[in-house]
Design an enzyme around this catalytic site. Sequence first.
Site, PDB file in Angstrom:
ATOM      1  N   THR A 290      -6.349 -28.507  53.331  1.00 56.11           N
ATOM      2  CA  THR A 290      -6.905 -29.688  53.137  1.00 56.11           C
ATOM      3  C   THR A 290      -8.090 -29.576  51.750  1.00 56.11           C
ATOM      4  O   THR A 290      -8.690 -28.624  51.736  1.00 56.11           O
ATOM      5  CB  THR A 290      -7.550 -30.291  54.230  1.00 56.11           C
ATOM      6  OG1 THR A 290      -6.544 -30.313  55.317  1.00 56.11           O
ATOM      7  CG2 THR A 290      -8.453 -31.599  54.353  1.00 56.11           C
ATOM      8  N   GLY A 291      -8.338 -30.850  51.074  1.00 57.20           N
ATOM      9  CA  GLY A 291      -9.312 -30.751  50.162  1.00 57.20           C
ATOM     10  C   GLY A 291      -8.857 -31.248  48.907  1.00 57.20           C
ATOM     11  O   GLY A 291      -7.677 -31.314  48.350  1.00 57.20           O
TER      12      GLY A 291
ATOM     13  N   ASP B 160     -14.423 -23.071  50.771  1.00 54.72           N
ATOM     14  CA  ASP B 160     -15.646 -23.370  50.275  1.00 54.72           C
ATOM     15  C   ASP B 160     -16.487 -22.194  49.524  1.00 54.72           C
ATOM     16  O   ASP B 160     -17.190 -22.456  48.617  1.00 54.72           O
ATOM     17  CB  ASP B 160     -16.523 -23.861  51.231  1.00 54.72           C
ATOM     18  CG  ASP B 160     -16.060 -25.084  52.099  1.00 54.72           C
ATOM     19  OD1 ASP B 160     -15.765 -26.286  51.094  1.00 54.72           O
ATOM     20  OD2 ASP B 160     -15.606 -25.239  52.914  1.00 54.72           O
TER      21      ASP B 160
ATOM     22  N   LYS C  87     -14.784 -21.854  55.439  1.00 54.63           N
ATOM     23  CA  LYS C  87     -13.824 -23.084  55.211  1.00 54.63           C
ATOM     24  C   LYS C  87     -14.568 -24.357  56.131  1.00 54.63           C
ATOM     25  O   LYS C  87     -15.067 -24.046  57.016  1.00 54.63           O
ATOM     26  CB  LYS C  87     -12.311 -22.960  55.390  1.00 54.63           C
ATOM     27  CG  LYS C  87     -11.971 -22.032  54.307  1.00 54.63           C
ATOM     28  CD  LYS C  87     -10.227 -21.617  54.555  1.00 54.63           C
ATOM     29  CE  LYS C  87      -9.512 -22.809  54.876  1.00 54.63           C
ATOM     30  NZ  LYS C  87      -9.624 -24.044  54.008  1.00 54.63           N
TER      31      LYS C  87
ATOM     32  N   GLU D  52      -6.723 -25.869  60.114  1.00 54.52           N
ATOM     33  CA  GLU D  52      -6.326 -24.852  59.236  1.00 54.52           C
ATOM     34  C   GLU D  52      -6.286 -23.476  59.616  1.00 54.52           C
ATOM     35  O   GLU D  52      -5.640 -22.554  59.524  1.00 54.52           O
ATOM     36  CB  GLU D  52      -7.742 -24.868  58.079  1.00 54.52           C
ATOM     37  CG  GLU D  52      -7.637 -26.339  57.238  1.00 54.52           C
ATOM     38  CD  GLU D  52      -8.872 -26.262  56.244  1.00 54.52           C
ATOM     39  OE1 GLU D  52      -8.952 -27.157  55.327  1.00 54.52           O
ATOM     40  OE2 GLU D  52      -9.984 -25.722  56.716  1.00 54.52           O
TER      41      GLU D  52
END
Length: 220
Positions: A28-29, A84, A94, A103
């Site tokens: 995701t992201g 992150d 994350k 995740e």
Amino acid sequence: MANDELKKRAAEAALEYVEDLDVIGVGTGSTIGYFIAALSRIKHRLDGVVSSSEATTQLLKANKIPVLDLNAVGPLPLYIDGADEVTHHLQMIKGGGGALTREKIIAAASEQFICTADQSKLVDILGAFPLPVEVIPMARSHVGRELLKRGGQPVLRENFITDNGNLILDVYNLHILEPAKLEAKFNNIAGVVTVGLFALRPADVLLLGTSDGGVQTIRI
Ligand code: 5RP
């Protein structure tokens, strides 16, 4: 070179790892947004993708990529996600997007985990980015107090409910010298669903978009 361009390069470099695989897991992201755009070019080769969030599911569907249930497909050969923060040992923080639980499940169920990121995510020590912790709503205050006792500064993520119906506490003030130990310690607090530290199961490969226009590959 803008960070978005570096994310895009890293995400596109991940495509070659997909090769002849039938099913993969996808994170995701924004970096993964670029990966999904690239993946749509070869979607005819795939049976489908296991998604780590409702946001990713929407994106996959918009790109007409079939979304599969992890329970129906079993262990996955490959999981591709962003981070992150990531260290040279490929341990990560994350959950900036709040999808850390799914995740972590997909990462655990996958043989290979490839992390795609821009170079700003590479750090020597994790913790400058606040550590997301997913919490059962009734345990919010208890978990907050326990995190304070352990030196963190938890802040409730405002107006945010996870895909699993839970809350996120973002924990500031951490300087994480032993990521695997801290992951286990925070996991043990009653009411914690998932800690956004991915140290016990780090990535296997990091694809890092760099400002010289290249993509650096780091393996452990
Ligand atoms: C979402 C995540 C993301 O991988 C992380 O927040 C990085 O996001 P981006 O690619 O937008 O920088 O863990 O829960």
